[in-house]
Design a protein around this motif. Structure first.
Motif, PDB file in Angstrom:
ATOM      1  N   TYR A 128     -11.409  -6.956 -53.106  1.00 26.56           N
ATOM      2  CA  TYR A 128     -10.201  -6.692 -52.323  1.00 26.56           C
ATOM      3  C   TYR A 128      -9.251  -7.883 -52.380  1.00 26.56           C
ATOM      4  CZ  TYR A 128     -12.351  -9.649 -48.767  1.00 26.56           C
ATOM      5  OH  TYR A 128     -12.922 -10.720 -48.130  1.00 26.56           O
ATOM      6  N   ALA A 129      -7.961  -7.570 -52.212  1.00 30.06           N
ATOM      7  CA  ALA A 129      -6.936  -8.616 -52.245  1.00 30.06           C
ATOM      8  C   ALA A 129      -6.836  -9.286 -50.879  1.00 30.06           C
ATOM      9  CB  ALA A 129      -5.583  -8.013 -52.608  1.00 30.06           C
ATOM     10  N   SER A 130      -7.066 -10.589 -50.882  1.00 28.38           N
ATOM     11  CA  SER A 130      -6.665 -11.397 -49.738  1.00 28.38           C
ATOM     12  C   SER A 130      -5.382 -12.109 -50.182  1.00 28.38           C
ATOM     13  CB  SER A 130      -7.779 -12.368 -49.352  1.00 28.38           C
ATOM     14  OG  SER A 130      -7.382 -13.132 -48.232  1.00 28.38           O
ATOM     15  N   SER A 131      -5.130 -13.294 -49.676  1.00 27.20           N
ATOM     16  CA  SER A 131      -3.878 -13.963 -50.032  1.00 27.20           C
ATOM     17  C   SER A 131      -3.955 -15.459 -49.746  1.00 27.20           C
ATOM     18  CB  SER A 131      -2.745 -13.364 -49.195  1.00 27.20           C
ATOM     19  OG  SER A 131      -1.586 -14.153 -49.305  1.00 27.20           O
ATOM     20  N   SER A 132      -3.152 -16.223 -50.466  1.00 28.39           N
ATOM     21  CA  SER A 132      -3.029 -17.659 -50.152  1.00 28.39           C
ATOM     22  C   SER A 132      -2.441 -17.844 -48.757  1.00 28.39           C
ATOM     23  CB  SER A 132      -2.139 -18.344 -51.184  1.00 28.39           C
ATOM     24  OG  SER A 132      -0.842 -17.779 -51.158  1.00 28.39           O
ATOM     25  N   SER A 133      -1.814 -16.784 -48.211  1.00 25.97           N
ATOM     26  CA  SER A 133      -1.233 -16.893 -46.864  1.00 25.97           C
ATOM     27  C   SER A 133      -2.281 -17.220 -45.809  1.00 25.97           C
ATOM     28  CB  SER A 133      -0.555 -15.583 -46.450  1.00 25.97           C
ATOM     29  OG  SER A 133       0.594 -15.393 -47.209  1.00 25.97           O
ATOM     30  N   VAL A 134      -3.556 -16.935 -46.090  1.00 25.16           N
ATOM     31  CA  VAL A 134      -4.577 -17.248 -45.076  1.00 25.16           C
ATOM     32  C   VAL A 134      -4.633 -18.755 -44.808  1.00 25.16           C
ATOM     33  CG1 VAL A 134      -6.031 -15.224 -45.567  1.00 25.16           C
ATOM     34  CG2 VAL A 134      -6.551 -17.405 -46.671  1.00 25.16           C
ATOM     35  N   TYR A 135      -4.176 -19.571 -45.771  1.00 25.69           N
ATOM     36  CA  TYR A 135      -4.228 -21.030 -45.550  1.00 25.69           C
ATOM     37  C   TYR A 135      -3.194 -21.477 -44.519  1.00 25.69           C
ATOM     38  CZ  TYR A 135      -7.523 -21.287 -49.388  1.00 25.69           C
ATOM     39  OH  TYR A 135      -8.635 -21.120 -50.176  1.00 25.69           O
ATOM     40  N   GLY A 136      -2.139 -20.678 -44.324  1.00 23.86           N
ATOM     41  CA  GLY A 136      -1.161 -20.903 -43.261  1.00 23.86           C
ATOM     42  C   GLY A 136      -0.808 -22.365 -43.046  1.00 23.86           C
ATOM     43  N   GLY A 137      -1.140 -22.879 -41.862  1.00 24.33           N
ATOM     44  CA  GLY A 137      -0.765 -24.248 -41.520  1.00 24.33           C
ATOM     45  C   GLY A 137      -1.739 -25.303 -42.028  1.00 24.33           C
ATOM     46  N   ASN A 138      -2.730 -24.894 -42.812  1.00 24.09           N
ATOM     47  CA  ASN A 138      -3.674 -25.860 -43.397  1.00 24.09           C
ATOM     48  C   ASN A 138      -2.919 -26.708 -44.423  1.00 24.09           C
ATOM     49  OD1 ASN A 138      -5.840 -27.182 -44.601  1.00 24.09           O
ATOM     50  ND2 ASN A 138      -6.377 -25.427 -45.888  1.00 24.09           N
ATOM     51  N   ASP A 139      -2.720 -28.006 -44.151  1.00 23.11           N
ATOM     52  CA  ASP A 139      -1.901 -28.775 -45.097  1.00 23.11           C
ATOM     53  C   ASP A 139      -2.728 -29.582 -46.081  1.00 23.11           C
ATOM     54  OD1 ASP A 139      -2.706 -30.575 -43.256  1.00 23.11           O
ATOM     55  OD2 ASP A 139      -0.693 -30.936 -42.384  1.00 23.11           O
ATOM     56  N   LYS A 140      -4.014 -29.299 -46.160  1.00 25.06           N
ATOM     57  CA  LYS A 140      -4.846 -29.961 -47.165  1.00 25.06           C
ATOM     58  C   LYS A 140      -4.494 -29.366 -48.542  1.00 25.06           C
ATOM     59  CE  LYS A 140      -9.659 -30.356 -48.436  1.00 25.06           C
ATOM     60  NZ  LYS A 140      -9.728 -29.106 -49.191  1.00 25.06           N
ATOM     61  N   SER A 141      -4.277 -30.237 -49.499  1.00 27.14           N
ATOM     62  CA  SER A 141      -3.852 -29.762 -50.808  1.00 27.14           C
ATOM     63  C   SER A 141      -4.622 -30.480 -51.914  1.00 27.14           C
ATOM     64  CB  SER A 141      -2.354 -30.028 -50.974  1.00 27.14           C
ATOM     65  OG  SER A 141      -1.892 -29.510 -52.179  1.00 27.14           O
ATOM     66  N   PRO A 142      -5.151 -29.753 -52.909  1.00 31.72           N
ATOM     67  CA  PRO A 142      -5.079 -28.309 -53.084  1.00 31.72           C
ATOM     68  C   PRO A 142      -6.008 -27.565 -52.111  1.00 31.72           C
ATOM     69  CG  PRO A 142      -6.415 -29.279 -54.818  1.00 31.72           C
ATOM     70  CD  PRO A 142      -5.876 -30.422 -54.030  1.00 31.72           C
ATOM     71  N   ALA A 143      -5.658 -26.307 -51.842  1.00 29.12           N
ATOM     72  CA  ALA A 143      -6.440 -25.511 -50.903  1.00 29.12           C
ATOM     73  C   ALA A 143      -7.738 -25.047 -51.561  1.00 29.12           C
ATOM     74  CB  ALA A 143      -5.626 -24.297 -50.472  1.00 29.12           C
ATOM     75  N   GLN A 144      -8.828 -25.190 -50.811  1.00 27.46           N
ATOM     76  CA  GLN A 144     -10.138 -24.768 -51.316  1.00 27.46           C
ATOM     77  C   GLN A 144     -10.696 -23.667 -50.440  1.00 27.46           C
ATOM     78  OE1 GLN A 144     -12.074 -28.693 -51.336  1.00 27.46           O
ATOM     79  NE2 GLN A 144     -12.974 -28.040 -53.292  1.00 27.46           N
ATOM     80  N   GLU A 145     -11.536 -22.856 -51.023  1.00 30.06           N
ATOM     81  CA  GLU A 145     -12.105 -21.708 -50.303  1.00 30.06           C
ATOM     82  C   GLU A 145     -12.864 -22.149 -49.058  1.00 30.06           C
ATOM     83  OE1 GLU A 145     -12.359 -22.308 -53.531  1.00 30.06           O
ATOM     84  OE2 GLU A 145     -11.889 -20.504 -54.690  1.00 30.06           O
ATOM     85  N   THR A 146     -13.391 -23.367 -49.067  1.00 32.58           N
ATOM     86  CA  THR A 146     -14.186 -23.841 -47.928  1.00 32.58           C
ATOM     87  C   THR A 146     -13.318 -24.417 -46.794  1.00 32.58           C
ATOM     88  OG1 THR A 146     -14.408 -25.847 -49.222  1.00 32.58           O
ATOM     89  CG2 THR A 146     -16.317 -24.369 -49.191  1.00 32.58           C
ATOM     90  N   ASP A 147     -12.007 -24.504 -47.004  1.00 34.23           N
ATOM     91  CA  ASP A 147     -11.126 -25.027 -45.936  1.00 34.23           C
ATOM     92  C   ASP A 147     -11.109 -24.067 -44.747  1.00 34.23           C
ATOM     93  OD1 ASP A 147     -10.515 -27.024 -47.692  1.00 34.23           O
ATOM     94  OD2 ASP A 147      -8.505 -26.291 -48.179  1.00 34.23           O
ATOM     95  N   ARG A 148     -10.793 -24.621 -43.581  1.00 37.92           N
ATOM     96  CA  ARG A 148     -10.634 -23.747 -42.409  1.00 37.92           C
ATOM     97  C   ARG A 148      -9.368 -22.912 -42.576  1.00 37.92           C
ATOM     98  NH1 ARG A 148     -12.377 -25.750 -36.606  1.00 37.92           N
ATOM     99  NH2 ARG A 148     -11.433 -23.726 -36.231  1.00 37.92           N
ATOM    100  N   VAL A 149      -9.462 -21.649 -42.211  1.00 42.97           N
ATOM    101  CA  VAL A 149      -8.271 -20.788 -42.322  1.00 42.97           C
ATOM    102  C   VAL A 149      -8.044 -20.074 -40.986  1.00 42.97           C
ATOM    103  CG1 VAL A 149      -8.170 -20.478 -44.827  1.00 42.97           C
ATOM    104  CG2 VAL A 149      -9.714 -19.053 -43.514  1.00 42.97           C
ATOM    105  N   ASP A 150      -7.841 -20.878 -39.955  1.00 42.80           N
ATOM    106  CA  ASP A 150      -7.663 -20.317 -38.608  1.00 42.80           C
ATOM    107  C   ASP A 150      -6.240 -20.489 -38.099  1.00 42.80           C
ATOM    108  OD1 ASP A 150     -10.340 -19.688 -38.412  1.00 42.80           O
ATOM    109  OD2 ASP A 150     -10.846 -21.738 -37.820  1.00 42.80           O
ATOM    110  N   ASP A 151      -5.353 -21.010 -38.951  1.00 44.13           N
ATOM    111  CA  ASP A 151      -4.021 -21.359 -38.464  1.00 44.13           C
ATOM    112  C   ASP A 151      -2.972 -20.521 -39.194  1.00 44.13           C
ATOM    113  OD1 ASP A 151      -1.936 -22.618 -37.240  1.00 44.13           O
ATOM    114  OD2 ASP A 151      -2.040 -24.449 -38.449  1.00 44.13           O
ATOM    115  N   GLN A 152      -3.041 -19.182 -38.994  1.00 40.55           N
ATOM    116  CA  GLN A 152      -2.084 -18.316 -39.683  1.00 40.55           C
ATOM    117  C   GLN A 152      -0.685 -18.496 -39.113  1.00 40.55           C
ATOM    118  OE1 GLN A 152      -5.395 -16.840 -39.662  1.00 40.55           O
ATOM    119  NE2 GLN A 152      -5.101 -17.665 -41.684  1.00 40.55           N
ATOM    120  N   LEU A 153       0.299 -18.545 -40.016  1.00 40.83           N
ATOM    121  CA  LEU A 153       1.691 -18.727 -39.595  1.00 40.83           C
ATOM    122  C   LEU A 153       2.472 -17.423 -39.693  1.00 40.83           C
ATOM    123  CD1 LEU A 153       2.504 -22.121 -41.353  1.00 40.83           C
ATOM    124  CD2 LEU A 153       1.710 -21.722 -39.024  1.00 40.83           C
TER     125      LEU A 153
END
Ligand code: NAD
Length: 315
Positions: free
Chosen positions: A122-147
């Motif tokens: 299924y399609a998710s999106s890079s949008s799940v990273y929202g306010g996560n400013d760690k770069s580059p984004a990794q799958e293990t990053d927290r994704v609780d800050d949707q904008l």
């Protein structure tokens, strides 16, 4: 294999179906041809698919269980790409996102459980990273800050898929696509809007004062990653599918200007609510586990889009 692709009349669904049909798979395409953007473009994409052996179209809605049950009957994989995909539109029409992206995905998941479907991608999106400013984004990053509400619905899909995997053992793979572009692209996205404006002598709105950076991914690379996920069919995984490169918005625009042979008149505008300033994917997990190798640079992909645009719109 027999594969159900929801959203098959859409930009990524169309390209994915094309590749699967060309290699000999059977594809059931399910789409409701919603008017979020010009349905004529969706019809034109599907007309191409209908010329190929092994394609069956079902016009219907993923929120309707009977339609989903019929479409899923006897398939080896479900690839759920149907969704409302615009970030900005989700601010004004949250109820449509809850219905299509959350309720719709629930119907897919629950029917997949009932029919014991061997694999769901299924399609998710890079949008799940929202306010996560760690770069580059990794799958293990927290994704609780949707904008954006859109990103929230995709994060919700990941949680639902996880729960169905844990409770009922359905193999689920979520794909976090990073700004996809290419031929037959979506009219609400930057490349289409800019090309259309430049070729028709209208000014373009450059948000974030042009200081945004994006990981732009060519659609052929996205499809290669999606098809690999369909084939590998892991028990439960999430993958970033991006280019792994970051482009400055102004360089992106300069490449479009070059391909159009014209300079754009630019309205510099502030950031829009829901937009993130920068996106960049870490694609090492997809490289290792899917053999994913994004190849197309914007210097190659943008001219291909502009050529397609000129041919399709006869200009
Ligand atoms: N294009 C991108 O840059 C991008 C980035 C991240 C994630 N995604 C995700 O990838 C998927 C495909 O995106 P796309 O760019 O091809 O968008 P798209 O809008 O071109 O395709 C989505 C298709 O789904 C159909 N659809 C929507 N709701 C439906 C419903 N309830 N029932 C049946 N069909 C329905 C639409 O008619 C459309 O043809 C979406 O899930 C989107 O959220 C896209």
């Amino acid at each position: 294999m027999k594969i159900l692709i929801t959203g098959a009349a859409g930009f990524i669904g169309f390209h994915t179906a094309n590749v699967l049909l060309d290699r000999g798979d059977e594809v059931i395409g399910l789409d409701n041809f919603n008017p979020y953007y010009d349905p004529k473009l969706k019809e034109a994409r599907v007309a191409q698919l209908e010329d190929k052996k092994g394609f069956t179209l079902i016009r219907g809605d993923i929120t309707d269980r009977e339609t989903v049950a019929k479409a899923m009957n006897g398939v080896d994989r479900v690839c759920n790409l149907a969704a409302l995909a615009g970030v900005r539109y989700s601010m004004e029409h949250p109820e449509e996102y809850i219905l299509n992206n959350i309720q719709g995905f629930f119907e897919i998941l629950d029917e997949a459980k009932k029919q014991e479907i061997p694999g769901l991608i299924y399609a998710s999106s890079s949008s799940v990273y929202g306010g996560n400013d760690k770069s580059p984004a990794q799958e293990t990053d927290r994704v609780d800050d949707q904008l954006a509400l859109y990103g929230m619905t995709k994060k919700d899909n990941e949680l639902m898929a996880h729960t169905y995997n844990k409770l009922f053992g359905i193999p689920v793979t979520g794909l976090r696509f990073f700004t996809v572009y290419g031929t037959w692209g979506r009219p609400d996205m930057a490349l289409f809007l800019f090309t259309d404006a430049i070729l028709n002598d209208r000014p373009i709105n450059v948000f974030g004062e042009g200081k945004m950076q994006r990981d732009f991914t060519y659609v052929d690379d996205i499809v290669a990653g999606t098809v690999a996920a369909i084939d590998k069919n892991y028990d439960e995984e999430i993958f970033n599918l991006g280019s792994g490169r970051q482009e400055e918005l102004m360089d992106f625009i300069a490449t479009i200007e070059k391909a159009c042979g014209k300079e754009a008149e630019k309205n510099m505008m502030p950031m829009q609510p829901g937009d993130v300033r920068a996106s960049l994917s870490d694609v090492s997990k997809a490289k290792e586990m899917l053999g994913y190798e994004p190849k197309t640079m914007i210097s190659e992909g943008i001219p291909k889009f502009v050529e397609w645009y000129k041919g399709y719109y006869k200009c």
